[in-house]
Design an enzyme around this catalytic site. Structure first.
Site, short mmCIF file in Angstrom:
data_model
loop_
_atom_site.label_atom_id
_atom_site.label_comp_id
_atom_site.label_asym_id
_atom_site.label_seq_id
_atom_site.Cartn_x
_atom_site.Cartn_y
_atom_site.Cartn_z
N ASP A 93 19.99 79.31 71.27
CA ASP A 93 19.99 77.97 70.68
C ASP A 93 19.43 76.96 71.67
O ASP A 93 19.34 77.22 72.88
CB ASP A 93 21.39 77.57 70.23
N GLU A 155 25.51 77.76 72.66
CA GLU A 155 25.88 77.36 74.02
C GLU A 155 25.70 75.86 74.23
O GLU A 155 26.46 75.24 74.96
CB GLU A 155 25.04 78.15 75.03
#
Length: 452
Positions: A93, A155
């Site tokens: 991500d 994250e």
């Protein structure tokens, strides 16, 4: 072996650049709670990473599904009997692109120029996902160690793995060495291992003095102004040099590599004529000592502000904490300091928020020797120990759950990669060297394990 792997990684780079272009083109921006509108891009990135891992030899690929988060990719490559186990971690991500007008080239179009590849996520941290892929490809998918893979997709907004998950489910993290590919070199060409991360804590400070705002002409000078009270209390947190002035916060000189003042001025983009604040070494200010930042403050905007004495005011503080001091302990020290303040006799309302502990390690033992040897060889230099002032709570969570594992934070980026900003970029040579370092590490740790 080194020359063979060096040639193999060099030959792989054109294909890896194509892979990075495909990943950068996917706007896998994460948001807390994994809302529906984020899922198509997140899942596209997930699927692309799964395909890359499978092509690199990873087997038994599965998704670890946790509530309210993107799927976490796991997988394995069985190694020779008796070989060490190496866990490879990264995330797929990214943060948003921000104002695209500030970018020289489109943020979701990988653009190569000046020896770098520009694009959102190119450095943080899709190139680092491909460090793992490239290192496995260099071994033809059959490295001399047992491989475990864990690549997550949330994250950037707070990993669900941070919330005690490693301690509850250590089987996902148990390894002899853990490579956290979410970092890089202090400067281009300087092999760097991040061995220290500061912890952090949040604190909210509120003041209420009046039932409502009052005319500054009629009441100013006698009615207690909440904003002035708040500002007066906040200024006690620092001394005249800019050092944090709260008793009980740990600080010591940083023993490893750090920036020069000139490098830091350039990185921070400090305005001409202004000085770096604080006394002592730069490393102790940004890595092995505390910092307190006012993240936000509720106050009327200047444009259109009424002529009023303020009835209430509020500020959000971020406390960065020495890597070996419990964040809750440091937070309590700041709370106690503020609670003792009574500007003009007015008490403050203080609320302690979230905390995250820091991390400190040292590259020792067989795994440490292997990592340093691999990085020295990949960069043709001497590996230095460095730190970051940012917190990665997952690292501490893994260290607590698997204390016997050697944990290494490294990667393809450098300090000028401009992660989270416009024109984010990864230097191709740094990326190549990080990939080579990981491939060499597999050999180095296997050799040392065999003679233990």
């Amino acid at each position: 072996m080194q020359s063979n792997l060096t040639e193999a990684v060099a030959a792989l780079m054109p294909g890896l650049k194509d892979d990075l272009a495909r990943l950068v083109a996917i706007p896998s921006v994460s948001e807390w709670g994994y809302p529906p509108h984020t899922r198509p891009a997140i899942l596209a990135a997930h699927d692309a990473v799964v395909d890359l891992l499978r092509d690199a030899g990873v087997r038994d690929i599965r998704d670890l599904e946790l509530p309210g988060t993107a799927p976490i990719i796991t997988g394995t490559i069985p190694g020779p009997e008796g070989s060490p186990t190496v866990l490879l971690y990264s995330h797929y991500d990214i943060v948003g692109a921000g104002d695209e007008a500030e970018w020289t080239s489109p943020p979701f179009e990988a653009t190569e120029r000046d020896g770098a590849i520009f694009g959102r996520g190119a450095a943080d941290t899709k190139a680092n996902v491909l460090v793992h892929v490239g290192a496995l490809r260099a071994w033809g998918g059959r490295p001399p160690v047992t491989i475990k893979v864990l690549i997550e997709g949330q994250e950037e907004v707070g990993s669900p793995l941070e919330e005690g998950f490693p301690s509850r489910h250590p089987e996902h993290f148990r390894a002899d060495a853990i490579l956290i590919a979410d970092g890089g070199s202090i400067r281009a060409g300087q092999p760097s291992l991040t061995v220290s991360l500061r912890g952090d804590a949040r604190i909210t400070v509120e003041v209420r003095t009046l039932a409502g705002g009052k005319h500054s002409g009629q009441y100013g000078g006698a009615a207690p102004d909440a904003l002035i009270v708040l500002l007066r209390a906040l200024t006690t947190l620092w001394d005249d040099h800019g050092n944090v002035a709260v008793a009980g916060l740990r600080r010591e000189e940083w023993p490893g590599e750090t920036y020069t003042d000139e490098e830091f001025r350039a990185l921070a983009e400090i305005e001409p004529g202004l000085s770096i604040v604080g006394t002592g070494g730069l490393g102790s200010k940004i890595w092995s000592g505390p910092a307190i930042t006012v993240l936000g403050i509720d106050a009327p905007a200047v444009d259109g502000a009424p002529a009023s004495v303020q009835a209430q005011a509020r500020a959000l503080l971020n406390v960065r904490v020495h890597p070996e001091q419990p964040a809750a302990e440091a937070q309590a020290a700041v709370v106690a300091h503020l609670a003792a303040q009574r500007p003009f006799g007015v008490p403050l309302t203080i609320t302690a928020g979230a905390t995250g502990d820091g991390f400190r390690t040292s590259p020792t033992g067989a795994a440490g020797d292997a990592m340093v040897a691999a990085m020295d060889a990949a960069w043709s230099g001497t590996t230095v120990q460095t730190a970051t002032g940012g917190a990665i709570p997952l690292v501490k969570a893994i260290a607590d759950a698997i204390p016997e594992a050697a944990i290494f934070v490294f990667g393809a980026t450098d300090s000028f990669a401009n992660i989270h900003g416009p024109d984010e970029r990864v230097l191709i040579d740094e990326w190549r060297r990080a990939t080579l370092a990981e491939a060499l590490f597999f050999h180095e740790i296997a050799e040392r394990w065999a003679v233990r």
